[in-house]
Design an enzyme around this catalytic site. Structure first.
Site, PDB file in Angstrom:
ATOM      1  N   GLY A  16     -10.962  22.494 -12.296  1.00  0.00           N
ATOM      2  CA  GLY A  16     -10.543  23.018 -10.994  1.00  0.00           C
ATOM      3  C   GLY A  16     -11.182  22.361  -9.781  1.00  0.00           C
ATOM      4  O   GLY A  16     -11.299  23.004  -8.738  1.00  0.00           O
ATOM      5  N   ASN A  18      -9.799  20.085  -7.986  1.00  0.00           N
ATOM      6  CA  ASN A  18      -8.734  20.020  -6.980  1.00  0.00           C
ATOM      7  C   ASN A  18      -8.477  21.392  -6.357  1.00  0.00           C
ATOM      8  O   ASN A  18      -8.203  21.494  -5.161  1.00  0.00           O
ATOM      9  CB  ASN A  18      -7.448  19.447  -7.584  1.00  0.00           C
ATOM     10  CG  ASN A  18      -7.485  17.936  -7.629  1.00  0.00           C
ATOM     11  OD1 ASN A  18      -7.402  17.278  -6.600  1.00  0.00           O
ATOM     12  ND2 ASN A  18      -7.674  17.384  -8.820  1.00  0.00           N
ATOM     13  N   MET A  95      -1.952  21.371 -17.094  1.00  0.00           N
ATOM     14  CA  MET A  95      -1.621  20.458 -18.187  1.00  0.00           C
ATOM     15  C   MET A  95      -0.495  20.961 -19.082  1.00  0.00           C
ATOM     16  O   MET A  95      -0.560  20.870 -20.307  1.00  0.00           O
ATOM     17  CB  MET A  95      -2.875  20.189 -19.033  1.00  0.00           C
ATOM     18  CG  MET A  95      -4.025  19.614 -18.257  1.00  0.00           C
ATOM     19  SD  MET A  95      -3.595  18.065 -17.446  1.00  0.00           S
ATOM     20  CE  MET A  95      -5.187  17.601 -16.773  1.00  0.00           C
ATOM     21  N   LEU A  98       6.607  21.727 -17.297  1.00  0.00           N
ATOM     22  CA  LEU A  98       7.504  22.851 -17.005  1.00  0.00           C
ATOM     23  C   LEU A  98       8.959  22.424 -17.196  1.00  0.00           C
ATOM     24  O   LEU A  98       9.326  21.293 -16.886  1.00  0.00           O
ATOM     25  CB  LEU A  98       7.257  23.328 -15.576  1.00  0.00           C
ATOM     26  CG  LEU A  98       5.841  23.896 -15.357  1.00  0.00           C
ATOM     27  CD1 LEU A  98       5.485  23.937 -13.871  1.00  0.00           C
ATOM     28  CD2 LEU A  98       5.709  25.280 -15.988  1.00  0.00           C
ATOM     29  N   ASN A 112       2.624  18.552  -7.181  1.00  0.00           N
ATOM     30  CA  ASN A 112       1.654  18.206  -8.234  1.00  0.00           C
ATOM     31  C   ASN A 112       0.808  17.037  -7.770  1.00  0.00           C
ATOM     32  O   ASN A 112       1.292  16.166  -7.050  1.00  0.00           O
ATOM     33  CB  ASN A 112       2.433  17.803  -9.504  1.00  0.00           C
ATOM     34  CG  ASN A 112       1.517  17.349 -10.628  1.00  0.00           C
ATOM     35  OD1 ASN A 112       0.541  18.023 -10.958  1.00  0.00           O
ATOM     36  ND2 ASN A 112       1.810  16.195 -11.213  1.00  0.00           N
ATOM     37  N   HIS A 114      -1.191  13.778  -9.230  1.00  0.00           N
ATOM     38  CA  HIS A 114      -1.293  12.943 -10.435  1.00  0.00           C
ATOM     39  C   HIS A 114      -2.279  11.810 -10.162  1.00  0.00           C
ATOM     40  O   HIS A 114      -2.211  11.176  -9.107  1.00  0.00           O
ATOM     41  CB  HIS A 114       0.093  12.384 -10.808  1.00  0.00           C
ATOM     42  CG  HIS A 114       0.047  11.574 -12.053  1.00  0.00           C
ATOM     43  ND1 HIS A 114      -0.029  12.153 -13.315  1.00  0.00           N
ATOM     44  CD2 HIS A 114      -0.014  10.233 -12.245  1.00  0.00           C
ATOM     45  CE1 HIS A 114      -0.105  11.200 -14.224  1.00  0.00           C
ATOM     46  NE2 HIS A 114      -0.105  10.024 -13.600  1.00  0.00           N
TER      47      HIS A 114
HETATM   48  C1  GAR Z   1      -7.098  15.663 -12.048  1.00  0.00           C
HETATM   49  O1  GAR Z   1      -7.534  14.325 -12.079  1.00  0.00           O
HETATM   50  C2  GAR Z   1      -5.591  15.732 -11.924  1.00  0.00           C
HETATM   51  O2  GAR Z   1      -5.049  14.752 -11.097  1.00  0.00           O
HETATM   52  C3  GAR Z   1      -5.183  15.499 -13.344  1.00  0.00           C
HETATM   53  O3  GAR Z   1      -6.122  16.239 -14.114  1.00  0.00           O
HETATM   54  C4  GAR Z   1      -7.357  16.335 -13.396  1.00  0.00           C
HETATM   55  C5  GAR Z   1      -7.733  17.789 -13.249  1.00  0.00           C
HETATM   56  O4  GAR Z   1      -9.001  17.945 -12.687  1.00  0.00           O
HETATM   57  N1  GAR Z   1      -3.835  15.926 -13.579  1.00  0.00           N
HETATM   58  C6  GAR Z   1      -2.994  15.302 -14.397  1.00  0.00           C
HETATM   59  O5  GAR Z   1      -3.313  14.368 -15.093  1.00  0.00           O
HETATM   60  C7  GAR Z   1      -1.585  15.874 -14.433  1.00  0.00           C
HETATM   61  N2  GAR Z   1      -0.683  14.941 -15.018  1.00  0.00           N
HETATM   62  P1  GAR Z   1      -9.446  19.294 -11.965  1.00  0.00           P
HETATM   63  O6  GAR Z   1      -9.184  20.447 -12.931  1.00  0.00           O
HETATM   64  O7  GAR Z   1     -10.923  19.110 -11.744  1.00  0.00           O
HETATM   65  O8  GAR Z   1      -8.675  19.428 -10.686  1.00  0.00           O
END
Ligand code: GAR
Length: 205
Positions: A16, A18, A95, A98, A112, A114
């Site tokens: 989390g 982000n 992750m 949908l 989203n 990425h």
């Molecule tokens: C982040 O780097 C996000 O961009 C990626 O997972 C990580 C989650 O970190 N998402 C993806 O790869 C989606 N395809 P967080 O839980 O610390 O935000």
């Protein structure tokens, strides 16, 4: 109404960071057109839930495993989101892919983040650390992050913002992941969120 804000739900699965960037941006006033009203995790015990709790944000877990199918999982998500009048869904390290039914239900209302420059290293199977492993393996010199609208094609919706990050000779997937988060994701996700909230508010006016 002048003071009206867009009701945001943030969907998470892990640490989390982000989500934390979004919470901090709301506290600092960078996000002023929206309010994080709900955090939903599809993983029990995700640290992101603790971050929500610490910020005083309502948080729930909706588990596909417990509900038994993708359809039941998405139906439950929809009912939890609608019950609270959520107007924008932010996928922040969520992750789970949908379905078209879900993405159509909230058409132009799901964004989203990425961790690559789409269309590189994206789509099914590219998530988390794997994205950075793939970028290093390919040997690209520049990577970055993308915020985009979510449609039925994984990582295929309209791009909202991107930010590039240079790759260093000494990078490992872990060092690269951290730098992409810090330089790119934690900046463009709150900025995009504010932009989309402003656009949604202007459509309401
Ligand atoms: C982040 O780097 C996000 O961009 C990626 O997972 C990580 C989650 O970190 N998402 C993806 O790869 C989606 N395809 P967080 O839980 O610390 O935000």
């Amino acid at each position: 109404m002048m003071n009206e804000k867009i009701k945001i739900a943030v969907l998470v699965s892990g640490g989390g960071t982000n989500l934390q960037a979004l919470i901090d941006a709301e506290h600092s006033g960078e996000i002023k057109s929206g309010n994080i009203a709900l955090v939903v995790s599809n993983v029990k015990d995700a640290y992101a839930l603790t971050r929500a709790e610490n910020a005083g944000i309502e948080n729930i877990t909706v588990s596909k495993k417990e509900l038994g199918s993708q359809e039941a999982f998405e139906d439950k998500l929809i009912s939890e989101l609608e019950k609270r009048g959520i107007e924008l869904i932010v996928l922040a390290g969520f992750m789970s892919i949908l379905s078209e039914k879900f993405t159509r239900h909230f058409s132009d209302r799901i964004i989203n983040v990425h961790p690559s420059l789409i269309p590189s290293f994206c789509g099914k199977g590219f998530y988390g650390l794997r994205v950075h492993e793939a970028a290093l393996e390919y040997g690209v010199k520049v990577t970055g992050a993308t915020v985009h609208f979510v449609n039925e094609i994984p990582d295929g919706g309209k791009i909202i913002m991107q930010k590039a990050v240079k790759i260093r000779e000494c990078d490992t997937p872990e060092t690269l992941q951290k730098r992409v988060m810090k330089i790119a994701e934690w900046k463009i996700l709150p900025q995009s969120c504010e932009k989309v909230c402003q656009d949604l508010l202007s459509k309401k006016a």
